[in-house]
Design a protein around this motif. Structure first.
Motif, PDB file in Angstrom:
ATOM      1  N   SER A  72       0.831  -1.205   0.000  1.00  0.00           N
ATOM      2  CA  SER A  72       0.000   0.000   0.000  1.00  0.00           C
ATOM      3  C   SER A  72       0.867   1.257   0.000  1.00  0.00           C
ATOM      4  O   SER A  72       1.883   1.332   0.684  1.00  0.00           O
ATOM      5  CB  SER A  72      -0.892  -0.003   1.242  1.00  0.00           C
ATOM      6  OG  SER A  72      -1.607   1.199   1.370  1.00  0.00           O
ATOM      7  N   LEU A  77      -5.779  -7.049   2.830  1.00  0.00           N
ATOM      8  CA  LEU A  77      -6.583  -6.406   1.797  1.00  0.00           C
ATOM      9  C   LEU A  77      -5.801  -6.375   0.488  1.00  0.00           C
ATOM     10  O   LEU A  77      -4.572  -6.197   0.488  1.00  0.00           O
ATOM     11  CB  LEU A  77      -6.955  -4.988   2.211  1.00  0.00           C
ATOM     12  CG  LEU A  77      -8.013  -4.872   3.301  1.00  0.00           C
ATOM     13  CD1 LEU A  77      -8.055  -3.458   3.859  1.00  0.00           C
ATOM     14  CD2 LEU A  77      -9.379  -5.271   2.763  1.00  0.00           C
ATOM     15  N   SER A  79      -2.328  -4.553   1.476  1.00  0.00           N
ATOM     16  CA  SER A  79      -2.259  -3.786   2.723  1.00  0.00           C
ATOM     17  C   SER A  79      -1.020  -4.184   3.518  1.00  0.00           C
ATOM     18  O   SER A  79      -0.530  -5.309   3.387  1.00  0.00           O
ATOM     19  CB  SER A  79      -3.524  -4.015   3.554  1.00  0.00           C
ATOM     20  OG  SER A  79      -3.699  -5.394   3.834  1.00  0.00           O
ATOM     21  N   LEU A 114     -16.065  -4.303   3.713  1.00  0.00           N
ATOM     22  CA  LEU A 114     -15.097  -3.494   2.989  1.00  0.00           C
ATOM     23  C   LEU A 114     -15.698  -2.133   2.654  1.00  0.00           C
ATOM     24  O   LEU A 114     -16.918  -1.970   2.580  1.00  0.00           O
ATOM     25  CB  LEU A 114     -14.661  -4.188   1.694  1.00  0.00           C
ATOM     26  CG  LEU A 114     -13.672  -5.354   1.809  1.00  0.00           C
ATOM     27  CD1 LEU A 114     -14.344  -6.603   2.371  1.00  0.00           C
ATOM     28  CD2 LEU A 114     -13.052  -5.673   0.456  1.00  0.00           C
ATOM     29  N   GLU A 115     -14.808  -1.174   2.445  1.00  0.00           N
ATOM     30  CA  GLU A 115     -15.234   0.161   2.001  1.00  0.00           C
ATOM     31  C   GLU A 115     -14.245   0.638   0.947  1.00  0.00           C
ATOM     32  O   GLU A 115     -13.030   0.526   1.132  1.00  0.00           O
ATOM     33  CB  GLU A 115     -15.272   1.135   3.180  1.00  0.00           C
ATOM     34  CG  GLU A 115     -15.766   2.521   2.804  1.00  0.00           C
ATOM     35  CD  GLU A 115     -15.884   3.448   4.010  1.00  0.00           C
ATOM     36  OE1 GLU A 115     -16.949   3.453   4.647  1.00  0.00           O
ATOM     37  OE2 GLU A 115     -14.887   4.137   4.309  1.00  0.00           O
ATOM     38  N   THR A 154      -8.631   3.985  -2.173  1.00  0.00           N
ATOM     39  CA  THR A 154      -8.355   3.424  -0.850  1.00  0.00           C
ATOM     40  C   THR A 154      -9.421   2.396  -0.514  1.00  0.00           C
ATOM     41  O   THR A 154     -10.620   2.673  -0.627  1.00  0.00           O
ATOM     42  CB  THR A 154      -8.344   4.520   0.227  1.00  0.00           C
ATOM     43  OG1 THR A 154      -7.335   5.488  -0.081  1.00  0.00           O
ATOM     44  CG2 THR A 154      -8.064   3.915   1.611  1.00  0.00           C
ATOM     45  N   SER A 208     -10.566  -0.142   2.623  1.00  0.00           N
ATOM     46  CA  SER A 208     -10.399  -0.464   4.039  1.00  0.00           C
ATOM     47  C   SER A 208     -11.414  -1.528   4.412  1.00  0.00           C
ATOM     48  O   SER A 208     -12.318  -1.856   3.638  1.00  0.00           O
ATOM     49  CB  SER A 208     -10.565   0.788   4.911  1.00  0.00           C
ATOM     50  OG  SER A 208     -11.832   1.388   4.688  1.00  0.00           O
ATOM     51  N   THR A 228     -13.346  -3.692   8.076  1.00  0.00           N
ATOM     52  CA  THR A 228     -13.469  -4.000   9.500  1.00  0.00           C
ATOM     53  C   THR A 228     -14.188  -5.331   9.649  1.00  0.00           C
ATOM     54  O   THR A 228     -14.866  -5.813   8.724  1.00  0.00           O
ATOM     55  CB  THR A 228     -14.248  -2.914  10.260  1.00  0.00           C
ATOM     56  OG1 THR A 228     -15.584  -2.846   9.738  1.00  0.00           O
ATOM     57  CG2 THR A 228     -13.564  -1.564  10.144  1.00  0.00           C
ATOM     58  N   SER A 273      -9.941  -3.846  12.747  1.00  0.00           N
ATOM     59  CA  SER A 273      -9.596  -3.321  11.429  1.00  0.00           C
ATOM     60  C   SER A 273      -8.554  -4.172  10.713  1.00  0.00           C
ATOM     61  O   SER A 273      -7.635  -4.708  11.334  1.00  0.00           O
ATOM     62  CB  SER A 273      -9.058  -1.893  11.563  1.00  0.00           C
ATOM     63  OG  SER A 273      -8.640  -1.386  10.310  1.00  0.00           O
ATOM     64  N   GLY A 319      -6.982  -2.492   8.426  1.00  0.00           N
ATOM     65  CA  GLY A 319      -6.195  -1.381   7.897  1.00  0.00           C
ATOM     66  C   GLY A 319      -6.723  -0.970   6.542  1.00  0.00           C
ATOM     67  O   GLY A 319      -7.928  -1.041   6.276  1.00  0.00           O
ATOM     68  N   GLU A 320      -5.828  -0.548   5.673  1.00  0.00           N
ATOM     69  CA  GLU A 320      -6.258  -0.120   4.353  1.00  0.00           C
ATOM     70  C   GLU A 320      -5.156  -0.351   3.334  1.00  0.00           C
ATOM     71  O   GLU A 320      -3.982  -0.493   3.684  1.00  0.00           O
ATOM     72  CB  GLU A 320      -6.666   1.358   4.354  1.00  0.00           C
ATOM     73  CG  GLU A 320      -5.554   2.328   4.679  1.00  0.00           C
ATOM     74  CD  GLU A 320      -6.024   3.787   4.670  1.00  0.00           C
ATOM     75  OE1 GLU A 320      -7.182   4.037   5.062  1.00  0.00           O
ATOM     76  OE2 GLU A 320      -5.238   4.656   4.254  1.00  0.00           O
ATOM     77  N   THR A 350      -3.964   1.531  -0.273  1.00  0.00           N
ATOM     78  CA  THR A 350      -4.216   2.750  -1.030  1.00  0.00           C
ATOM     79  C   THR A 350      -3.116   2.971  -2.057  1.00  0.00           C
ATOM     80  O   THR A 350      -1.979   2.515  -1.879  1.00  0.00           O
ATOM     81  CB  THR A 350      -4.304   3.965  -0.076  1.00  0.00           C
ATOM     82  OG1 THR A 350      -4.712   5.126  -0.795  1.00  0.00           O
ATOM     83  CG2 THR A 350      -2.970   4.236   0.600  1.00  0.00           C
TER      84      THR A 350
END
Length: 410
Positions: A164, A225, A255, A297-298, A383, A385, A387, A397, A399-400, A402
């Motif tokens: 990331s 991720l 990630s 996910l987002e 990005t 992310s 949870t 989490s 994390g992410e 990006t």
């Protein structure tokens, strides 16, 4: 802002004592070290092992510059390491020794957490596969005849898996639009994302052996991720008859934190009901615990949320993916990575790729700055992310991951 006392991490912190994901970090351009995220800090795992007088074998695993040695050690070592790290961080008697080993997270550089041995990408979401079928084969059955009988996948390129924050350079290659008579060469015009989960393999297997569904947890160390970047125009021209190649292999973003499978106990759920009888090696009806995962996910494009894909909707589980990946006798190696394929749900705002969100570019996304997107433009930042549920109603989490899209190389 880092906490004044790094040990004062509440139980409901996204990186609290019930999570403890592993990564690799450095400070000031120095050597890479194995770390564990805890609150706003990173525990230098090797330094903590030395400071607490940990047993020689465990100390050696935690002093390595990547996760690979711990991955290869197998589940008993994974559980021992997790229990030791949790004790160092939560038992007051260790604070004097461990305190100097905690580094504020905003002062570290994060790196690829393990050396990727092999990379396989699956196609495990029924919603994603059905949407693509409707886009490209209107009037026909959305799913191919084999889709509900086996987890479809392809072998990717391990050498272009990046951590990331690594910029993604727009790839070039051959592309041919439907209205063009011949192909042309140039930068991809249809650069896309795929929001996915990645599964990190630890304990290896010998060539010629197979991993049964009930043995998957002996080999899967943890979850991360993945953004499996896709050049849709390159992909559509090249994939017949052998599947993805240059349209996928230019970059896969990962990630920096790998969440141990043992942290996901409260995220275990039954997979969706299936309407096709599975062959015995894929039939998980009696396997416990279930291998479905409730992970939310987002996806954000330039800071704007464009999708919230639910991993719980995935048709195929990680255990089935691993069982199928090895049923022909293919060996596992420590550091193997397999990804789920795009995570998509039943609603429009739960689709994990732009090709679905914009219906192949015909319904562009409207962004808050007044612009629209069918596919990615240079300078765009994506990005992802996620949870998942922890004990007592907490949310932990992953994390992410990006990256920013850069123009093609000259």
């Amino acid at each position: 802002m880092s906490a004044v006392n790094p040990f004062d991490v509440p139980q409901d912190s996204p990186f609290g004592p019930d999570n403890l994901p592993y990564g690799v970090f450095s400070t000031g351009g120095g050597a890479r070290r194995l770390g564990v995220a805890y609150g706003d800090h990173v525990l230098d795992a090797g330094a903590a092992a030395r400071a607490t007088g940990a047993a020689g074998e465990l100390a050696g695993l935690l002093e390595a510059p990547s996760l690979n040695a711990l991955l290869a050690a197998g589940r008993p070592a994974w559980r021992q390491a997790r229990a030791e790290v949790a004790g160092w961080l939560t038992e007051p008697g260790h604070r004097a020794a461990v305190g100097p080993c905690l580094v504020p997270r905003d002062e570290v550089a994060l790196h690829l957490p393990f050396e990727v041995a092999d990379y396989v990408d699956f196609y495990a979401s029924e919603h994603h596969a059905s949407n693509l079928g409707r886009i490209f084969r209107p009037g026909s059955e959305p799913l191919t005849p084999n889709w509900k009988h086996l987890p479809i996948g392809y072998h990717g390129r391990a050498g272009t898996v990046v951590v990331s924050g690594t910029p993604v350079v727009r790839p070039c290659g051959q592309r041919k639009a439907p209205d063009e008579a011949v192909p042309s060469y140039g930068p991809s015009r249809r650069l896309d994302i795929e929001a996915e989960l990645g599964f990190v393999v630890g304990a290896p297997t010998p060539l010629g052996s197979r991993v049964a569904l009930q043995d998957a947890d002996r080999h899967v160390f943890g979850v991360c991720l993945v953004n499996d970047w896709s050049a849709r125009d390159l992909q559509s021209w090249e994939y017949v008859p052998l599947g993805p190649f240059l349209g996928k292999s230019f970059a896969t973003s990962l990630s920096p934190w790998v969440v141990p499978l043992d942290a996901l106990t409260h995220a275990r759920v039954e997979p969706p009901a299936r309407d096709t009888e599975l062959l015995p090696y894929l039939d998980d009806g009696g396997v416990r615990p279930p291998a479905g995962l409730d992970i939310a996910l987002e996806v954000r494009l330039n800071g704007h949320v464009v999708a919230r894909p639910p991993f719980s909707a995935m048709y195929w589980t990680y255990a089935q993916m691993l069982a199928h990946m090895t049923v022909n006798g293919a060996a596992l190696r420590a550091g193997d990575l397999f990804a789920s394929g795009t995570v998509s749900g039943p609603e429009r705002d739960s689709r994990g790729a732009l090709i679905e969100l914009t219906w192949n570019g015909r319904e562009p996304l409207a962004l808050p700055d007044g612009t629209g997107r069918s596919f990615l433009e240079d300078g765009d930042e994506v990005t992802i992310s996620a949870t998942f549920p922890g004990p007592s109603g907490t949310r932990l989490s992953l994390g992410e991951v990006t990256a920013v899209v850069q123009p093609p190389a000259p």
